[in-house]
Design an enzyme around this catalytic site. Structure first.
Site, PDB file in Angstrom:
ATOM      1  N   ARG A   6       0.830  -1.211   0.000  1.00  0.00           N
ATOM      2  CA  ARG A   6       0.000   0.000   0.000  1.00  0.00           C
ATOM      3  C   ARG A   6       0.860   1.256   0.000  1.00  0.00           C
ATOM      4  O   ARG A   6       0.531   2.253  -0.658  1.00  0.00           O
ATOM      5  CB  ARG A   6      -0.909  -0.017   1.231  1.00  0.00           C
ATOM      6  CG  ARG A   6      -1.834   1.187   1.320  1.00  0.00           C
ATOM      7  CD  ARG A   6      -2.900   0.979   2.390  1.00  0.00           C
ATOM      8  NE  ARG A   6      -3.865   2.063   2.414  1.00  0.00           N
ATOM      9  CZ  ARG A   6      -4.055   2.843   3.476  1.00  0.00           C
ATOM     10  NH1 ARG A   6      -3.368   2.657   4.588  1.00  0.00           N
ATOM     11  NH2 ARG A   6      -4.948   3.809   3.425  1.00  0.00           N
ATOM     12  N   HIS A  47      -6.272  -5.793  -2.140  1.00  0.00           N
ATOM     13  CA  HIS A  47      -7.096  -5.853  -0.928  1.00  0.00           C
ATOM     14  C   HIS A  47      -7.370  -7.297  -0.484  1.00  0.00           C
ATOM     15  O   HIS A  47      -8.224  -7.533   0.354  1.00  0.00           O
ATOM     16  CB  HIS A  47      -8.402  -5.067  -1.114  1.00  0.00           C
ATOM     17  CG  HIS A  47      -8.180  -3.584  -1.136  1.00  0.00           C
ATOM     18  ND1 HIS A  47      -9.176  -2.674  -1.408  1.00  0.00           N
ATOM     19  CD2 HIS A  47      -7.060  -2.847  -0.907  1.00  0.00           C
ATOM     20  CE1 HIS A  47      -8.670  -1.439  -1.351  1.00  0.00           C
ATOM     21  NE2 HIS A  47      -7.393  -1.525  -1.058  1.00  0.00           N
TER      22      HIS A  47
HETATM   23  C1  HEM Z   1      -8.923   1.465  -5.967  1.00  0.00           C
HETATM   24  C2  HEM Z   1      -8.821   2.386  -5.047  1.00  0.00           C
HETATM   25  C3  HEM Z   1      -8.392   2.088  -3.639  1.00  0.00           C
HETATM   26  C4  HEM Z   1      -8.993   2.531  -2.518  1.00  0.00           C
HETATM   27  C5  HEM Z   1     -10.208   3.419  -2.449  1.00  0.00           C
HETATM   28  C6  HEM Z   1      -8.271   1.982  -1.401  1.00  0.00           C
HETATM   29  C7  HEM Z   1      -8.567   2.215  -0.073  1.00  0.00           C
HETATM   30  C8  HEM Z   1      -7.990   1.550   0.991  1.00  0.00           C
HETATM   31  C9  HEM Z   1      -8.370   1.726   2.361  1.00  0.00           C
HETATM   32  C10 HEM Z   1      -9.428   2.694   2.877  1.00  0.00           C
HETATM   33  C11 HEM Z   1      -7.627   0.860   3.095  1.00  0.00           C
HETATM   34  C12 HEM Z   1      -7.717   0.619   4.602  1.00  0.00           C
HETATM   35  C13 HEM Z   1      -6.838   1.587   5.354  1.00  0.00           C
HETATM   36  C14 HEM Z   1      -7.141   1.491   6.828  1.00  0.00           C
HETATM   37  O1  HEM Z   1      -8.216   1.944   7.224  1.00  0.00           O
HETATM   38  O2  HEM Z   1      -6.345   0.915   7.578  1.00  0.00           O
HETATM   39  C15 HEM Z   1      -6.782   0.146   2.195  1.00  0.00           C
HETATM   40  C16 HEM Z   1      -5.885  -0.824   2.565  1.00  0.00           C
HETATM   41  C17 HEM Z   1      -5.003  -1.427   1.704  1.00  0.00           C
HETATM   42  N1  HEM Z   1      -4.848  -1.120   0.367  1.00  0.00           N
HETATM   43 FE1  HEM Z   1      -6.059   0.005  -0.760  1.00  0.00          FE
HETATM   44  N2  HEM Z   1      -7.250   1.219  -1.879  1.00  0.00           N
HETATM   45  C18 HEM Z   1      -7.277   1.257  -3.240  1.00  0.00           C
HETATM   46  C19 HEM Z   1      -6.370   0.663  -4.093  1.00  0.00           C
HETATM   47  C20 HEM Z   1      -5.255  -0.033  -3.686  1.00  0.00           C
HETATM   48  C21 HEM Z   1      -4.161  -0.407  -4.537  1.00  0.00           C
HETATM   49  C22 HEM Z   1      -4.038  -0.027  -6.011  1.00  0.00           C
HETATM   50  C23 HEM Z   1      -3.286  -1.109  -3.770  1.00  0.00           C
HETATM   51  C24 HEM Z   1      -1.962  -1.711  -4.138  1.00  0.00           C
HETATM   52  C25 HEM Z   1      -1.646  -2.134  -5.340  1.00  0.00           C
HETATM   53  C26 HEM Z   1      -3.855  -1.180  -2.440  1.00  0.00           C
HETATM   54  C27 HEM Z   1      -3.306  -1.871  -1.388  1.00  0.00           C
HETATM   55  C28 HEM Z   1      -3.840  -1.904  -0.119  1.00  0.00           C
HETATM   56  C29 HEM Z   1      -3.347  -2.790   0.926  1.00  0.00           C
HETATM   57  C30 HEM Z   1      -2.275  -3.850   0.773  1.00  0.00           C
HETATM   58  C31 HEM Z   1      -4.060  -2.465   2.085  1.00  0.00           C
HETATM   59  C32 HEM Z   1      -3.871  -3.068   3.477  1.00  0.00           C
HETATM   60  C33 HEM Z   1      -2.886  -2.191   4.225  1.00  0.00           C
HETATM   61  C34 HEM Z   1      -2.457  -2.724   5.581  1.00  0.00           C
HETATM   62  O3  HEM Z   1      -2.854  -3.809   5.981  1.00  0.00           O
HETATM   63  O4  HEM Z   1      -1.678  -2.010   6.236  1.00  0.00           O
HETATM   64  N3  HEM Z   1      -5.033  -0.490  -2.424  1.00  0.00           N
HETATM   65  N4  HEM Z   1      -7.012   0.593   0.909  1.00  0.00           N
END
Ligand code: HEM
Ligand SMILES: *[C@@H]1O[C@H](CO)[C@@H](O)[C@H](O)[C@H]1NC(C)=O
Length: 335
Positions: A71, A202
């Site tokens: 992320r 995700h």
């Molecule tokens: C498409 C639009 C996207 C939105 C709206 C979005 C939004 C979010 C949100 C709100 C979280 C949770 C954060 C929290 O509350 O702790 C999250 C987690 C995460 N996102 Fe996205 N995301 C998007 C795209 C992506 C992309 C493109 C990637 C990587 C290629 C990604 C990888 C991750 C990962 C791995 C987590 C988990 C993070 C953790 O466990 O620390 N996301 N995302």
């Protein structure tokens, strides 16, 4: 006579559109030629090995670190390009990207980058950029959780500017609709299918309750709960994230069954109305994105290779190369 007048006008505007599109493509995603696989082979041959070693070390203590690093690379690239700007600390006179609500308190893994950086500065001072360390670390995280890797073109320089306001303006939010998501990715030169492919990230990691609790309680004036969310899953989530819960640190896994494995269950979950965010579940509301969700759920190996390709493309957004930018000595501070 009329067609004589109209024809050149059409040609001209079509031509203008093509010029603008070509310009935007090369402007937003510079050509591959600028970054190279094996960029540090001559200057710091163990660079990628050291990063991998630090990611592995952290992963064995806390597997969530892998999700954090994937992320973090995404959040770096979408704001001022992949220039390590997400790593810069705020100062009394500047609130940096990492302190924007989209990043603080949720972003994690900074220590891993710091550890790799200090070893690399000892070994090959002033050589390996923070932006490249982060791109390698994201790849290593995919490898550790998914069992598939990919070559990372490198040679990024580090930027000198990091503004919280730019993070808020460029990062897509969890309540985005398909068209808002498409636009946010198009702004960075990424296609809609790449957006669907990359959202598959995700499949690992966690979310804070605050990112989706609007779907559980007081959804809108007429409905308490988002009807596109499976009620059984909603009930489970509302137990984990009770209404009016004041604990801003409460988190849930985004993929409840295999939260540390990079697989295609993200797409299966969406098809079962168990996408955690509005921005996940909304992919079923558009026929093109819905078809991609179905295709990815049915062909895990095809998704893997599309995901790897899309990560490489994402890693090229707005990069600084050559004489532009710097190699930061400490990833948290501009030189
Ligand atoms: C498409 C639009 C996207 C939105 C709206 C979005 C939004 C979010 C949100 C709100 C979280 C949770 C954060 C929290 O509350 O702790 C999250 C987690 C995460 N996102 Fe996205 N995301 C998007 C795209 C992506 C992309 C493109 C990637 C990587 C290629 C990604 C990888 C991750 C990962 C791995 C987590 C988990 C993070 C953790 O466990 O620390 N996301 N995302
Ligand atoms: C509330 O959400 C439901 C389900 O999405 C929708 O049908 C309804 O029109 C919404 N009501 C308002 C006032 O927005």
């Amino acid at each position: 006579m009329e067609s004589n007048n109209i024809f050149p006008t059409l040609t001209l505007s079509t031509f203008t559109v093509i010029v603008v599109l070509v310009y935007q493509y090369y402007y937003v995603v510079p050509s591959n030629a600028e970054l190279q696989v094996g960029f540090y082979d001559a200057s710091c041959s163990s660079a990628e090995f050291i990063v991998k070693n630090e990611v592995q070390r952290a992963f064995f203590t806390d597997r969530g670190i892998a999700a954090g690093l994937v992320r973090m690379h995404f959040h770096d690239c979408f704001v001022r390009g992949c220039d390590g700007s997400v790593l810069i600390d705020s100062t009394p006179s500047n609130t940096a990207e990492k302190d924007a609500p989209a990043n603080n308190p949720s972003l994690r893994g900074f220590q891993v980058i710091d550890n790799a950086k200090s070893r690399l500065e000892f070994l090959c001072p002033g050589t390996v950029s923070c932006a490249d360390i982060l791109a390698f670390a994201a790849r290593d995280s995919v490898e550790l959780t998914g069992g598939f890797g990919y070559d990372v073109p490198a040679g990024r320089k580090d930027g000198r500017i990091s503004l919280a306001t730019e993070a808020s303006a460029n990062l897509p939010g969890p309540s985005f609709s398909v068209s808002q998501l498409r636009q946010a990715f198009a702004n960075k030169g990424l296609r809609q299918d790449e957006m669907v492919t990359l959202s598959g990230a995700h499949t690992i990691g966690r979310s804070h309750c605050t990112s989706f609790s609007n779907r559980l309680f007081n959804f809108n004036t007429t409905t308490n709960q988002d009807p596109s969310l499976d009620p059984v899953y909603a009930l489970q989530l509302s137990r984990q994230c009770p209404p009016g819960s004041t604990n801003p640190n409460s988190v849930v896994p985004m993929d409840p069954f295999t939260p540390t494995i990079m697989d295609t269950s993200y797409y299966n979950n969406i098809l079962a109305s168990r996408g955690l965010f509005t921005s996940d579940q909304t992919l079923l509301t558009n026929s093109a994105t819905a078809n991609e969700v179905i295709a990815n759920s049915q062909s895990p190996f095809v998704w893997r290779s599309k995901f790897a390709d899309a990560m490489v493309r994402m890693g090229q957004i707005g990069v600084l190369t050559g004489e532009v930018g710097e190699i930061r000595a400490n990833c948290r501070v501009i030189n």
